[in-house]
Design an enzyme around this catalytic site. Structure first.
Site, PDB file in Angstrom:
ATOM      1  N   TYR A 125       0.828  -1.213   0.000  1.00  0.00           N
ATOM      2  CA  TYR A 125       0.000   0.000   0.000  1.00  0.00           C
ATOM      3  C   TYR A 125       0.860   1.259   0.000  1.00  0.00           C
ATOM      4  O   TYR A 125       0.670   2.151   0.830  1.00  0.00           O
ATOM      5  CB  TYR A 125      -0.946  -0.007   1.217  1.00  0.00           C
ATOM      6  CG  TYR A 125      -1.594  -1.352   1.457  1.00  0.00           C
ATOM      7  CD1 TYR A 125      -2.594  -1.817   0.607  1.00  0.00           C
ATOM      8  CD2 TYR A 125      -1.196  -2.168   2.509  1.00  0.00           C
ATOM      9  CE1 TYR A 125      -3.177  -3.053   0.791  1.00  0.00           C
ATOM     10  CE2 TYR A 125      -1.773  -3.413   2.706  1.00  0.00           C
ATOM     11  CZ  TYR A 125      -2.762  -3.852   1.841  1.00  0.00           C
ATOM     12  OH  TYR A 125      -3.335  -5.081   2.040  1.00  0.00           O
ATOM     13  N   ASP A 158     -14.223 -16.503   7.072  1.00  0.00           N
ATOM     14  CA  ASP A 158     -12.827 -16.225   6.743  1.00  0.00           C
ATOM     15  C   ASP A 158     -12.069 -16.065   8.063  1.00  0.00           C
ATOM     16  O   ASP A 158     -12.148 -15.027   8.714  1.00  0.00           O
ATOM     17  CB  ASP A 158     -12.750 -14.954   5.887  1.00  0.00           C
ATOM     18  CG  ASP A 158     -11.316 -14.568   5.549  1.00  0.00           C
ATOM     19  OD1 ASP A 158     -10.388 -15.236   6.042  1.00  0.00           O
ATOM     20  OD2 ASP A 158     -11.131 -13.587   4.801  1.00  0.00           O
ATOM     21  N   TYR A 204     -12.623  -7.250   5.597  1.00  0.00           N
ATOM     22  CA  TYR A 204     -11.377  -7.380   4.831  1.00  0.00           C
ATOM     23  C   TYR A 204     -11.166  -8.860   4.522  1.00  0.00           C
ATOM     24  O   TYR A 204     -11.151  -9.697   5.414  1.00  0.00           O
ATOM     25  CB  TYR A 204     -10.164  -6.832   5.589  1.00  0.00           C
ATOM     26  CG  TYR A 204      -8.904  -7.034   4.775  1.00  0.00           C
ATOM     27  CD1 TYR A 204      -8.628  -6.220   3.681  1.00  0.00           C
ATOM     28  CD2 TYR A 204      -8.040  -8.082   5.048  1.00  0.00           C
ATOM     29  CE1 TYR A 204      -7.508  -6.435   2.897  1.00  0.00           C
ATOM     30  CE2 TYR A 204      -6.913  -8.308   4.259  1.00  0.00           C
ATOM     31  CZ  TYR A 204      -6.658  -7.482   3.183  1.00  0.00           C
ATOM     32  OH  TYR A 204      -5.558  -7.704   2.392  1.00  0.00           O
TER      33      TYR A 204
END
Ligand SMILES: *Cc1c(COP(=O)(O)O)cnc(C)c1O
Length: 424
Positions: A16, A241, A141
């Site tokens: 990032y 997840d 996320y």
């Protein structure tokens, strides 16, 4: 090599970031348990466990031995048409730990999410249904590859940058903050969206109990019990997840163990190899693997080159062995207690919006997002490696951290926040 930082700046992209990076980069020479030794001679206590992964500290002896041994025997072999002991042993370990009998071994958390999404679509197809959309939570996320990104919070993950290239999915309100908080509005929104879109939706994907990188949000596990009922009612799969939450971070082996239910599909990664090598897995039920395998589709269409890499499988097996031996449950409880005691003073601080703690995760949410680099700089100057992002100033520590080290992390976090007061 003296000019590491110079060459780094010239050539290498960091996560990032721009090239060259606009933010400071530190060169690391070596690690040891919870310490990071920098090239410039400074030593930092690690408060990040390398993004949830190094739960056993760095340079664990047994993990090292497993690498050495396996590297000599067979570092890698393709998994198409072949198998090997390290993979089979890992499968046995994971089946025992999770209770899921069917699994796919892949190379990163994002890929395990891709495989989970594909599995859900194929399962629906095998049942004669053309369902290719997903429901996800706001603030979620799930990784950085395109499929995974398409189920990340649209604002946090900058969907706008990629335009039509991203699949359009459906986002629902995340449950309120708090392990015991009311979640009725979030469930209502899920039910409304399911009612409206269920014919297009293959699965609901969610990070159970703690939403990680999208906001470090802890919520009520009971929400997930209700979500499961709704998913069943509308014929869509539930994917948990657990790439971040798995392996004890929330105080339970897997976060789904805080609930009364089990998802249809589970993804794990990050701490799977004790933060040593890249490896992840998608696990599911026999019903799902059978349905796909016995249909006209017949196969799970995915196969990375480094699938079930023997070296990574061996390391995962060694990590699982160490993990079982260190009494992680007691250690995580102790970490949680220290976070609670040490960070409580921040609750009434002017800069702080919320302090929340679960297991090995301590989060201080600030009211403003302009302090991240200042806080990081203060901590590094005081011997602690931490990497806040936006409003989130948080620590996820290794289970092998010493009490003294953890207290130093907490006290440094508190002092860092106090230092904001002095400056402003
Ligand atoms: C980190 C993370 C991923 C992505 O894993 P990578 O190994 O970085 O690809 C997916 N889901 C969750 C919940 C994560 O925290």
């Amino acid at each position: 090599m003296k000019n590491i930082l110079e060459i780094d700046k010239k050539h290498i992209w960091h996560p990032y970031n721009s090239l060259p990076t606009k933010t400071p980069i530190l060169a690391v020479k070596k690690t040891k348990n919870c310490k990071i030794y920098l090239e410039d001679g400074r030593v930092l206590i690690d408060s990040m466990s390398s993004w949830w992964s190094a739960i056993l500290g760095y340079n664990n002896k047994e993990i090292y031995k497993s690498i050495k041994k396996q590297a000599k025997i067979m570092p890698h072999i393709m998994f198409g048409g072949l198998t090997h002991k390290p993979a089979v042993k890992l499968a046995k370990n994971l089946v025992k730990m999770t209770g899921y009998p069917s699994l796919f071994l892949c190379d990163s958390g994002s890929v395990s999410v891709e495989v989970a999404l594909k599995t859900a679509i194929l399962y629906q197809k095998a049942k004669g249904k053309d369902k290719t959309k997903f429901i996800a939570l706001k603030n979620s996320y799930h990784g950085d590859t395109l499929g995974a990104m398409s189920v990340c919070d649209p604002e946090n993950s900058m969907h706008s940058l990629y335009g039509d290239y991203l699949s359009q999915n459906i986002f629902v309100e995340a449950p309120n903050l708090g392990f015991e908080a009311d979640y009725s509005l979030a469930i209502k929104d899920l039910e409304d969206k399911l009612e409206k879109y269920h014919e297009q939706v293959a699965a609901f994907i969610v990070e159970p109990v703690v939403q990680g990188a999208g906001g470090m949000r802890i919520y009520n596990p009971k929400y997930l019990n209700e979500a499961k009922k709704l998913c069943e009612k509308y014929g869509i799969l539930l994917i948990f997840d657990e790439v971040a939450t798995g392996f004890g971070h929330t105080g339970k082996l897997f976060a789904f163990m805080h609930t009364d239910i089990k998802p249809d599909i589970l993804t794990i990664g990050k701490a799977l190899t004790g933060g040593t090598l890249t490896m992840a897995a998608m696990l599911t039920t026999k019903e799902i693997s059978d349905t796909i395998s016995n249909s006209s589709i017949g196969v799970l269409m995915h196969g990375p080159t480094f699938m079930a890499n023997p070296l990574a499988c061996s390391v995962a097996n060694a990590a699982i062995k160490v993990f079982a031996k260190i009494n992680w449950e007691k250690r995580v409880k102790k970490i949680e207690k220290i976070f609670n005691e040490e960070l409580a003073v921040l609750k009434d601080n002017n800069f702080v919006k919320d302090v929340r703690i679960i297991g090995s995760i301590g989060v201080v949410e600030l009211k403003d997002d302009i302090y991240a680099s200042k806080l990081q700089e203060f901590c590094v100057q005081n011997g602690v490696w931490i990497r806040p992002f936006g409003k989130l100033f948080y620590s996820i520590v290794s289970y092998t951290i010493k009490e003294k080290e953890l207290k130093k992390i907490c006290k440094t976090m508190v002092k860092a926040i106090y230092s904001l007061e002095k400056k402003s």
